[in-house]
Design a protein around this motif. Sequence first.
Motif: not given
Lengths: 649, 376
Positions: A6, A10, A13, B133, B137-139, B141, B185
């Motif tokens: 993950r 990230k 990204v 940030y 977690q990117s999920s 966001i 993101g």
Amino acid sequence: MLNRGRNIEKGRVITRRMFILAAAKILLFAGISSRLYNLQISDREKYEILSDKNRIREWKTPPQRGIIVDSFNKVLASNDRVFQLHLILDEITDFDVTIFKIKNIIGLDQFQIKKLYKKKERLKPWDTLVVSDNLTWEQFSKINLYLHELEGAKPVLSTSRYYPYANDLVHIVGYVGDASPKDLEKPEIKENFVPGLKVGKYGIENSQEKMLIGNYGIKRYEVNASGKRISQIDYIKERQGKKVNLTIDIEIQKYAQELLNGKAGSICAMDIYTGEVVAMASSPTYDPNKFTHGINQKDWREIRNNPLKPLINKSIAGLYSPGSTFKPLVALAALEYGILDPNKTIRCKGHKHPYELYGVKYHCWKKEGHGYMKLRNAIKQSCDIYFYEMARLLGVDKLSIIAKRYGLGTNVLGDLYNDEKNGLVPDTKWKRRALEQSWYLGETVINGIGQGYIQTTPLQLCLMTAQIANGGYKIKPHIIKNDTINYNDIINKIKLDQSNFPLHERNYLDDINIEYYQRMYHKKSNINFVLDAMFGSTNEQYGTSYRSRYDDPKYQFAGKTGTSQVRRITDLDRELDLDTEQIEYKKRDHALYVAFAPYKDPRYAISVIIEHGGSGSKTAAPLASKLIKRIIDRHKLREQFNNGNTSLA
Amino acid sequence: MLRERIQASNYSFLDKLRSVDYLLILLIIAIGSISIFAIYSTEGGKFSFYTKNHIIRLSVFFSLFLVLSFVRVSTWYKNAYLFYIVGLILLITVLFFGISASGAKRWINLYFINLQPSELMKIAVIICFARYYHRIQSSDIQSYKFIIQPIILLIIPCYLVIQQPDLGTSILIAGSGIAIIWLAGLNIKYFVYSGLLLLVSLPFAISILKPYQKSRILTFFNPDRDPLGAGYQIIQSKIAIGSGGFFGKGFLKGTQSYLEFLPEKHTDFIFTLFSEEFGFIGSIILLLLYILLIYRIINVGLVSRSFFAKLYCFGFATAIFLYVFVNIAMVLGMLPIVGAPLPIMSYGGSSLLSIMLGLSIVMSCKIYNQEQISVY
């Protein structure tokens, strides 16, 4: 491990998005660079000009006006020192306070203050306001005393137009004043104008503007954003206008003006060969110096309301019937066209038996009549009856050709004076065109004694006399000296031509365009006859101006009187036969006189007109006589001066 | 060896010195020196008040930058929210106890300096968002909770700054905040939607602007509308820059600024003065220096391990870009005059302080680039 994956995702990204942002940044920076390129390279010139416009301000400095001098180099219009008060507007914090202080120091009235406020409204904040352009010395020294209390006040030593011979010359030289919107349309003024500059309003000042106005100077200053001068960058010096040299002799002019004192009228004097106008007086007159700084209401009203009309330049704008002064020309025309033998005798029988034509009676001025008359005597004694008959025989059209040839009916000085009149020499064509009527023979008859439609200016009469006196040669009258022509040559040429006659006689009568300094006559004997008759008129008993003669050949002159009617003479008038003094001023005749002098070898012609002066022989001829003496006395001096001996002045 | 260094929280001083980004320091010194010359020129070539003050501030804040560069990046991380809260408190203080100048209430009198908290807030928002940030977690966001929270965090300072009023700073704060949200993101669609929303609500937004702000915007579209009033600055600035030409009018020879045609020449319009005197070539060089500076900051982010450091560096680089771009575009007449200083160049203590502070955090990211910060 999952976390780790993950996290890697990230991180990717973030980095990807960072690169997208970076790309946008590069694009935007490129935009800035191209904008810089546009401003600093493509449009650089435009912005450079704008920048200079911002920082450089020009102040025009007024030039000095050219001076005007007479034929002896005497100054007729000069630039005198004047004391002025200027206000530098951007140095003033409170305009009201400053004006209030100034008002108390130099004493301005409510009207003047209002004018100053109006003036200020039209100015830019960094301009200069001229509070007064002509302070007295007392006011000026007072201002200097209180200067430390006056913000932005600047006492200035400047120059302004001054006419030392004030009243004597105003009709010739004219005067200056503030430029009107109409003045500003003239190219010579538009090109050289500086706010506050005075421009010619009349006469030589007006018509010679191009010569006199000069070129303004330019002072370039670097200024800051609030308009304050930082430093002088450039100064192109102003150039004074050129000198204008007149043909007038101020001594003669002054004397002529003095002779006219208290009367309304004009005196003109001219060199019969060169055409130089030596004097051109008009009365009454006024002071041109009053106009320089704006004439006040009272003075203006006084000039405007004077019944003798000082504003009219009578020498060129006054129109008069020539009366009997026209007779020599009528006689000349009749002789030239061979209409009449000068020995033809006509009897003048007085008022009881007037000249009759188709039942209309035409009287001679002499109640008792002149008796039997030949042409010479008719001129000498100014017999109307003889001229009625002669005019009838001659006809108006032939008379008008000769009259026009000798200078009547057209303006004399060209465009020097905007008010100069053409006058009128009538003929049948003119009448048909202008009045849509046919010509009556009776009109020809009265035309023969200079009455009726014919209208002349005093200067035209002077020119007419000059051109007869010089033996019938066309001259070009002028009032501004012409250095390009050698007049001695012209005089010699004319004199030679006179003595060579009749070797090359020609039929000039069909000749329409005669050049300057060429003969206009057909037979010299005709001219001589007329000149001799005029001699008789002045120097022989029974001549109309016999009382004004000089016996000394140095001053001896020949002339012709004239009395011009301002209204129709009725039978009642004839019966009453009142003296001039007994008639109401407005109804009195105009007195005229034309002459040339000296009789032997003449050089000057003169015309005198006194409005409502009564008879020419009583009023006009004596003045002419006095002036002629003065002119001849000054002739030698003038000659020497013109031949280069300038030390005499 | 590498492992050791990562785990060892105690770097040797020599290591630290070795990790310092000297190019970055050189760039700061270069821009700083140029700014001294420019400020000196605004005073007509006299070494007086502004120049002296600027030099003193530059040296004090540069020293501060050097010292703070050695603060551990985790310390910055730990205190990020505190930083934000202090900034908010200062902004609220301004609202009640601020000093007014030319119609705006932006400063607090700290006796030795008039501090402009909105300038500090620019940095505070970035560091706060970077921390925010860092943990998410990117999920997560894209979830509403994590969208609403940062928006609230952003709206509060922006609102407070607009109240001063200071539209320019407020936009810059919002800009840097949004940049980090972008970097973290958040789905592109949200940016597109809010962009459209902004466009739709623009007429409404304009109607609540202060009259002077409205006139500035109208003037931007047509400077000749009021050449002696609101349009004056833009027109004079364009004249100054344009007349500079390729090589410029020369040092101390900029007539537009020397003769006082230029407004605010030591602050917002310093670039105009510089560009007038040094021309196209000088302007491009200055622009390149800023690009290099931004590049170096991004580079620090790239070599950093932690998300906090990356987000901070990228965010700060974007902020610097925004400051530079908004200021220059404004003086070139490409954007309305909103009142935004040029980083380092413009005279002004608070702006300089916040930039130096921001740079010192970047430097600490560089020095401690291998430091891991716990995600939890």
